[in-house]
Enzyme design. Structure first.
Site, mmCIF file in Angstrom:
data_model
loop_
_atom_site.group_PDB
_atom_site.id
_atom_site.type_symbol
_atom_site.label_atom_id
_atom_site.label_comp_id
_atom_site.label_asym_id
_atom_site.label_seq_id
_atom_site.Cartn_x
_atom_site.Cartn_y
_atom_site.Cartn_z
ATOM 1 N N LYS A 286 0.840 -1.183 0.000
ATOM 2 C CA LYS A 286 0.000 0.000 0.000
ATOM 3 C C LYS A 286 0.887 1.249 0.000
ATOM 4 O O LYS A 286 1.854 1.327 0.755
ATOM 5 C CB LYS A 286 -0.907 -0.006 1.236
ATOM 6 N N GLU A 372 -19.173 -6.760 10.603
ATOM 7 C CA GLU A 372 -20.147 -6.042 11.429
ATOM 8 C C GLU A 372 -21.179 -6.980 12.050
ATOM 9 O O GLU A 372 -21.597 -6.775 13.202
ATOM 10 C CB GLU A 372 -20.855 -4.971 10.594
ATOM 11 N N ARG A 400 -25.055 -3.214 7.962
ATOM 12 C CA ARG A 400 -24.678 -4.569 7.568
ATOM 13 C C ARG A 400 -24.936 -5.577 8.683
ATOM 14 O O ARG A 400 -24.964 -6.784 8.453
ATOM 15 C CB ARG A 400 -23.205 -4.600 7.160
#
Length: 638
Positions: A286, A372, A400
């Protein structure tokens, strides 16, 4: 301005087909430089896009997009993809009102076959495209291959495993690219992260396994069965891609995601030969290629506008603390006095402020990764076990876990404390991240307490209220950004459940605010005062239970009542209307108006511009008051 002679010739991915491999290397370098330049001017997600530059070039050079459907999970890494797919001339409108979305968006380009912004959806969508191809969908143009690009953080979510399991069972040709950068928004957690790390560490064993697989067919027939058993034994005692292969995928990797030659060879080979579900494990970094991003703790995940040379971000200073920081510091203060308090988040410790909590109480903070649903039920178990869990999630992400909120928390009346960040309209991330619906989807559940903070001091009191509340679930919501800059109390004080507060006494019309629109209500009152209109203003504090006495008093002593909230139809105003109807107040001629978010998805813009579109800023509140009193129509003072 960066020099990009090759990139300047690329209008669509078809233009990559005429470039040789050496030129594709140069194109990748230019694409990385252009991405850095763009985000320095617009702000946005930087690190994820820099990590997939070579991968983006390789995929578009080898596959036939848009016939082949390229689906980016979450899609905050899609800026290089947008530059290569005919949107470079608009790329500096990224995340701005009327400009390009910061995520993939079907209405924006045929090269965005599936919209995203939440994680772990790409494999399911890719499988849908795959089966649509098998069943003859979209014959013009015919559907090609489906390629899902999913990160190591996103693949840890349950939905991704459900999709892998289903795809492996169906056995049709499709491609999953596992972009493993050992870094989601925050450092990855959980068994899947450890598993992927072991694959990398055990690469020699992985190479041996693939060597055995290739050599098996070369043995004489009588020896193949014994060799096959030996290969299966090796498969189960080494790490490799065993998990993915057990789910029905052919696993290849890990390979260097920044080695363009390797990527091109692998994708060309697979496109030519694959006939089953394939998972390609790609290792990337990243922020690759930009030192300030590579050196950042979050690898340059999200950035305000910045100086390209130094990487220093141009952030507007503020004297007011952010709501997120106020929540975190309030919770830390409460946890110092109550060792039963624990905090749970789903891959967003920085965004929810729980990274600060973890520094003080590392054993009492849990990051459950992008999960979640599990996070909510985990909190339910903690509550049933005698702890005081604070489930800190963005409004849009809590959606969610709604089934778990209903079945595992509400029905069992467990005292889970929901800290709902990013309530209301949030700006540049647009509709996918707006916190529009939590009041509506929580306040309809029996036994739930639902609060909204009007300012940062109120937020402190609501944290204290949640700590003290043990009779069922309780939620409090607060927006993104800075508070009002008001004087703060030394510590929060528990509020009386279901009781609002009077802000100012007026006549004829009452405004009942729920949440941080209260500041806009008071601005509207200043403008109305110049016109001789003096509204009564109250802060409801609670959408459930409602302050019946306050609401009925306002309704019976004023000609009109207006509710204002940062939520959708079905929320606070709807509950007030139901109370007024049940009590027969409308029979006596009360004029009632409810100001809510409109029945549309509002695209990215600044928060203020979004509330202008929603007609919920001070001038709109002023106009609503004048309209309900008939002042604007009659042109007279009230």
């Amino acid at each position: 301005m960066v020099q990009t002679p090759l990139l300047d010739k690329v209008n669509t991915p078809a233009d990559l087909k005429g470039l040789n491999d050496r030129e594709l290397h140069q194109l990748a370098d230019e694409l990385r430089a252009e991405t850095i330049s763009v985000v320095s001017e617009t702000g946005g997600h930087l690190g994820a896009g820099l990590g997939v530059v070579e991968l983006t070039v390789a995929l578009h050079a080898v596959f036939d997009t848009p016939r082949d459907r390229l689906i980016w999970d979450v899609s905050h890494q899609c800026y290089p993809h947008k530059i290569l797919t005919g949107r470079r001339d608009r790329i500096r409108t990224l995340r701005q009102q009327g400009g390009l979305s910061g995520f993939t968006k079907r209405s924006e380009s045929p090269y965005d076959p599936f919209g995203a912004a939440h994680s772990s959806t790409s494999i399911s969508a890719a499988l849908g495209f795959t089966m649509a191809r098998e069943l003859g969908g979209a014959p013009d143009p015919a559907l090609g291959d489906a390629i899902a690009v999913i990160g190591d953080g996103s693949i840890s979510a349950g939905m991704a495993f459900e999709a892998l399991n289903n795809a492996g069972h169906l056995g049709k040709r499709m491609f999953v690219i596992l972009n493993d950068n050992e870094m989601s928004i925050a450092p990855p957690t959980g068994a899947m992260s450890s598993y992927l790390s072991r694959i990398y560490v055990d690469k020699p064993a992985q190479d041996l396994k693939h060597a055995m697989k290739g050599a098996l067919s070369l043995l004489p027939g009588p020896l193949q069965e014994g060799a096959r058993r030996a290969k299966d034994l090796l498969k189960h005692v080494t790490i490799g891609g065993t998990l993915f292969e057990e789910l029905g995928f052919n696993y290849l990797g890990p390979i260097d995601g920044h080695d363009l030659d390797q990527l091109l060879w692998v994708f060309r080979t697979l496109r030519e030969r694959a006939d089953e579900p394939m998972l390609v494990h790609v290792l990337t970094k990243k922020g690759k290629g930009y030192a300030p991003a590579e050196g950042a703790a979050d690898r340059g995940h999200a950035r305000a506008k910045f100086d390209v040379v130094t990487g220093k971000q141009h952030k507007t200073p503020s004297n007011a603390p952010s709501y997120t920081k106020v929540f975190a510091e309030s919770l830390i203060s409460e946890a110092q006095r109550d060792d039963k308090i624990v905090a749970v988040t789903a891959a967003m410790p920085d965004g929810t402020g729980l990274d600060l909590f973890a520094k003080h109480f590392p054993k009492r903070m849990f990051d459950v990764a992008i999960a979640e649903q599990h996070g909510v039920t985990f909190c339910a178990g903690l509550a049933a076990g005698g702890m005081k869990p604070f489930c800190a999630m963005y409004s849009t992400f809590l959606q969610r876990g709604y089934d778990q909120v209903v079945h595992d928390v509400a029905i069992q009346r467990l005292p889970v404390r929901f800290a709902i960040d990013r309530a209301g309209l949030v700006g540049a991330d647009g509709a996918t991240h707006a916190g529009s619906y939590d009041v509506a989807y929580l306040a309809n559940l029996p036994g739930f307490v639902v609060m909204a903070a009007a300012d940062e001091a109120e937020l402190m009191h609501m944290v204290a209220t949640a700590v003290a509340h043990d009779d069922g679930p309780i939620a409090f919501r607060f927006p993104r950004g800075e508070g009002e800059g008001i004087e703060m109390p030394e510590r929060g004080v528990p509020l009386e459940i279901g009781k609002g507060r009077m802000i100012r006494q007026g006549k004829r019309v009452a405004i009942l605010s729920f949440g941080t629109r209260l500041g806009e209500v008071l601005k509207a009152c200043e403008a109305l005062g110049a016109k001789g209109v003096t509204p009564t203003v109250a802060d409801a504090r609670f959408a459930k239970p409602l302050d019946r006495d306050l609401i009925l008093q306002l309704a019976r002593t004023h000609e009109a009542l207006i509710t204002v909230e940062e939520g959708a139809v079905g929320g606070f105003g709807s509950h007030v209307a139901q109370l007024l109807a049940d009590e027969g107040v409308f029979d006596h001629g009360l004029k009632f108006r409810s100001m809510v978010l409109p029945d549309i998805f509002i695209d990215q813009a600044s928060p203020r511009a979004m509330y202008d579109i929603a007609a919920m800023n001070a001038p709109h509140i002023e106009a609503k008051v004048l309209e309900v009193l008939g002042v604007a129509k009659l042109g007279k003072q009230a």
